[in-house]
Design a protein around this motif. Structure first.
Motif, PDB file in Angstrom:
ATOM      1  N   TYR A 182      -3.473 -27.974 -11.223  1.00 13.61           N
ATOM      2  CA  TYR A 182      -2.088 -27.487 -11.304  1.00 13.61           C
ATOM      3  C   TYR A 182      -1.112 -28.640 -11.551  1.00 13.61           C
ATOM      4  O   TYR A 182      -0.233 -28.556 -12.424  1.00 13.61           O
ATOM      5  N   LEU A 183      -1.253 -29.720 -10.796  1.00 13.92           N
ATOM      6  CA  LEU A 183      -0.317 -30.839 -10.923  1.00 13.92           C
ATOM      7  C   LEU A 183      -0.494 -31.594 -12.228  1.00 13.92           C
ATOM      8  O   LEU A 183       0.435 -32.254 -12.696  1.00 13.92           O
TER       9      LEU A 183
ATOM     10  N   ASP B 113      -1.114 -30.203 -15.075  1.00 13.22           N
ATOM     11  CA  ASP B 113      -0.601 -29.388 -16.174  1.00 13.22           C
ATOM     12  C   ASP B 113       0.700 -30.002 -16.687  1.00 13.22           C
ATOM     13  O   ASP B 113       1.597 -30.333 -15.898  1.00 13.22           O
TER      14      ASP B 113
ATOM     15  N   GLN C  61       3.190 -28.717 -17.971  1.00 11.37           N
ATOM     16  CA  GLN C  61       4.375 -27.905 -17.688  1.00 11.37           C
ATOM     17  C   GLN C  61       4.798 -27.970 -16.218  1.00 11.37           C
ATOM     18  O   GLN C  61       5.860 -27.472 -15.855  1.00 11.37           O
ATOM     19  N   THR C  62       3.953 -28.559 -15.369  1.00  7.38           N
ATOM     20  CA  THR C  62       4.261 -28.634 -13.934  1.00  7.38           C
ATOM     21  C   THR C  62       5.089 -29.876 -13.633  1.00  7.38           C
ATOM     22  O   THR C  62       4.678 -30.996 -13.940  1.00  7.38           O
ATOM     23  N   ASN C  63       6.251 -29.647 -13.037  1.00 12.55           N
ATOM     24  CA  ASN C  63       7.099 -30.754 -12.581  1.00 12.55           C
ATOM     25  C   ASN C  63       7.378 -30.536 -11.101  1.00 12.55           C
ATOM     26  O   ASN C  63       8.211 -29.712 -10.723  1.00 12.55           O
ATOM     27  N   ILE C  64       6.664 -31.271 -10.286  1.00 12.87           N
ATOM     28  CA  ILE C  64       6.706 -31.058  -8.840  1.00 12.87           C
ATOM     29  C   ILE C  64       8.064 -31.389  -8.234  1.00 12.87           C
ATOM     30  O   ILE C  64       8.325 -31.102  -7.055  1.00 12.87           O
TER      31      ILE C  64
ATOM     32  N   TYR D 207       7.943 -25.090  -8.819  1.00 11.86           N
ATOM     33  CA  TYR D 207       6.609 -25.695  -8.934  1.00 11.86           C
ATOM     34  C   TYR D 207       6.104 -26.136  -7.561  1.00 11.86           C
ATOM     35  O   TYR D 207       4.901 -26.080  -7.289  1.00 11.86           O
TER      36      TYR D 207
ATOM     37  N   LYS E  91       4.593 -23.043  -5.793  1.00  9.92           N
ATOM     38  CA  LYS E  91       3.243 -22.700  -6.252  1.00  9.92           C
ATOM     39  C   LYS E  91       2.213 -23.657  -5.669  1.00  9.92           C
ATOM     40  O   LYS E  91       1.123 -23.246  -5.278  1.00  9.92           O
ATOM     41  N   ALA E  92       2.574 -24.952  -5.603  1.00  5.74           N
ATOM     42  CA  ALA E  92       1.657 -25.938  -5.022  1.00  5.74           C
ATOM     43  C   ALA E  92       1.426 -25.655  -3.540  1.00  5.74           C
ATOM     44  O   ALA E  92       0.293 -25.729  -3.047  1.00  5.74           O
TER      45      ALA E  92
END
Length: 435
Positions: A129-130, A132, A134-137, A142, A145-146
């Motif tokens: 997930y991280l 990806d 498109q993922t900006n934590i 985001y 979701k994490a």
């Protein structure tokens, strides 16, 4: 596996793994053998004999992990995670209850604890997930979701109930922080822990007074330095402190179970009734008291292999599992304990070094997850055994007796070793291609 790939394996990490497993087995042997004259190490009716079987199967397990294509772990991380969550949910239908916890699948000749393997599955899913693009934590959607990825296994493990194992999943917060999670979460978490402990020790009123004085002094210091200071965040902090502190006692008395309260009372020395304190030490605190006594009796160099009187006398319950480090302390003393701790530290530092050199973000995140999980287990277990932390019941990686624990930690570690070796292999292939 071809010779080229074998050379890419980080053998230092592998050696550290087998050293820890071997030293762990030696101490399981010492803590579980009843007669040290003529006893066979291959007595599979004893814990040390069974652990030898688990170690042998782990070696086969390692070969399989390294033989699988490294891309498999990323490509199927989502499916692996869903299977893991399904296994945690299914345990309430098909699982076995031991000592009040429904945490095992019983297959007759051995049992499997899916919560141990869920750590690897969660590490893979979070890494995917991280990593990806498109993922900006840094953004909340985001982050949510994490947190859901981490929260699902925590939910099912808490239902077992096994709060100690569930707590280990909080290690992933540090992984997310490394990848850009705002430090506010870490400070908030640390603040809540300090508030909780402080309120239990001093009471809500004194905690609120202390925070009020701190805020006032901070405000006056900023004004004196003629620096801008916003009053609203300070007032918000005071209100949050008051709400949290006021709810601590209610939560402690009504949400926590009695054995959890007893462990915390013993840890923080909150119980002053001598009769009640004596009762807690004979029950909840007995393991920790005996463990501390065994370690302190070992002195500087220890009593020697198979010479631990408290170990031989069976004074420490479950010494071959969660309290295995007490055997190290009694028989090998300060010197042996230091060596074991240093081996764990070297392994953790090596994992951090390897994680930083990964060119794939997936591999880097997964590597940090491995280091974080091992660090939590190592710190909490040893802290528990020597009385610095309350008893929560989690194993010491590669040391404690048990097939599920050893296999799960082996899987966790060697998937990363595979990812690391593969990225070196790919980099060298690419380098040769360009030349």
């Amino acid at each position: 596996m071809n010779n080229s790939f074998v050379r890419k394996i980080d053998w230092l990490t592998v050696i550290l793994y087998f050293l820890l497993v071997f030293i762990g087995w030696v101490n399981i042997y010492s803590s579980s053998i009843t007669d040290n004259t003529g006893a066979s190490v291959f007595d599979f009716s004893q814990f040390y004999g069974k652990q030898l079987t688990f170690i042998g199967l782990s070696t086969i397990f390692i070969v399989l992990i390294l033989a699988i294509d490294a891309k498999f772990y990323q490509r199927f991380s989502g499916i692996i995670y869903l299977i893991s969550i399904a296994s945690l949910a299914g345990i309430f239908i098909f699982g076995k209850t031991i000592a009040g916890q429904t945490a095992w699948y019983d297959f007759g000749f051995f049992s499997i604890q899916p919560g141990e393997f869920a750590k690897t599955a969660t590490a893979l899913a979070l890494a995917e997930y991280l990593s990806d693009s498109q993922t900006n934590i840094k953004y909340r959607k985001y982050q949510l979701k994490a947190f859901l990825i981490i929260g699902a296994p925590i939910f099912f493990i808490l239902l077992q109930p096994d709060p100690g194992s569930a707590m280990v999943f909080l290690a992933f917060i540090f992984v997310m922080y490394r990848e850009g999670l705002p430090s506010t979460y870490l400070w908030a978490g640390l603040g809540l822990i300090i508030l909780f402990v402080s309120t239990l020790i001093f009471g809500a009123l004194w905690v609120c007074v202390a925070v009020f004085l701190f805020i006032t002094l901070y405000y006056l210091w900023r004004k004196r330095k003629k620096k801008m200071v916003s009053v609203l965040p300070l007032i918000t902090l005071l209100i949050i402190t008051a709400i949290v502190s006021s709810s601590v006692r209610f939560t402690f008395d009504n949400v926590f179970k009695q054995h959890h309260r007893d462990r915390i009372n013993l840890w923080l020395k909150l119980e002053h009734d001598p009769n009640r304190l004596s009762e807690i030490r004979r029950s909840i605190g007995y393991n920790t008291y005996q463990s501390e006594s065994a370690i302190s009796s070992g002195g500087f160099s220890g009593k020697g292999f198979l010479q631990g009187t408290r170990t031989k006398g069976g004074f420490v319950p479950e010494q071959h599992t969660d309290y295995i480090f007490s055997t190290v302390g009694e028989e090998w003393g300060f010197v042996g304990s230091t060596i074991v701790i240093l081996l764990f530290i070297f392994l953790l530092l090596r994992l951090l070094f390897l994680s930083e050199r990964q060119k794939s973000k997936f591999s880097r995140v997964y590597g940090y997850s491995v280091a974080a999980i091992l660090f939590f287990h190592f710190t909490i277990n040893i802290g528990m055994v020597i009385g610095l932390l309350p008893t929560v019941g989690i194993p010491l990686p590669f040391f404690s007796y048990g097939g599920s624990g050893l296999w799960a930690f082996t899987l966790l570690l060697f998937v990363f070793i595979k990812l690391d070796a593969n990225q070196i292999n790919e980099w060298e292939d690419l380098h040769e291609f360009h030349h």
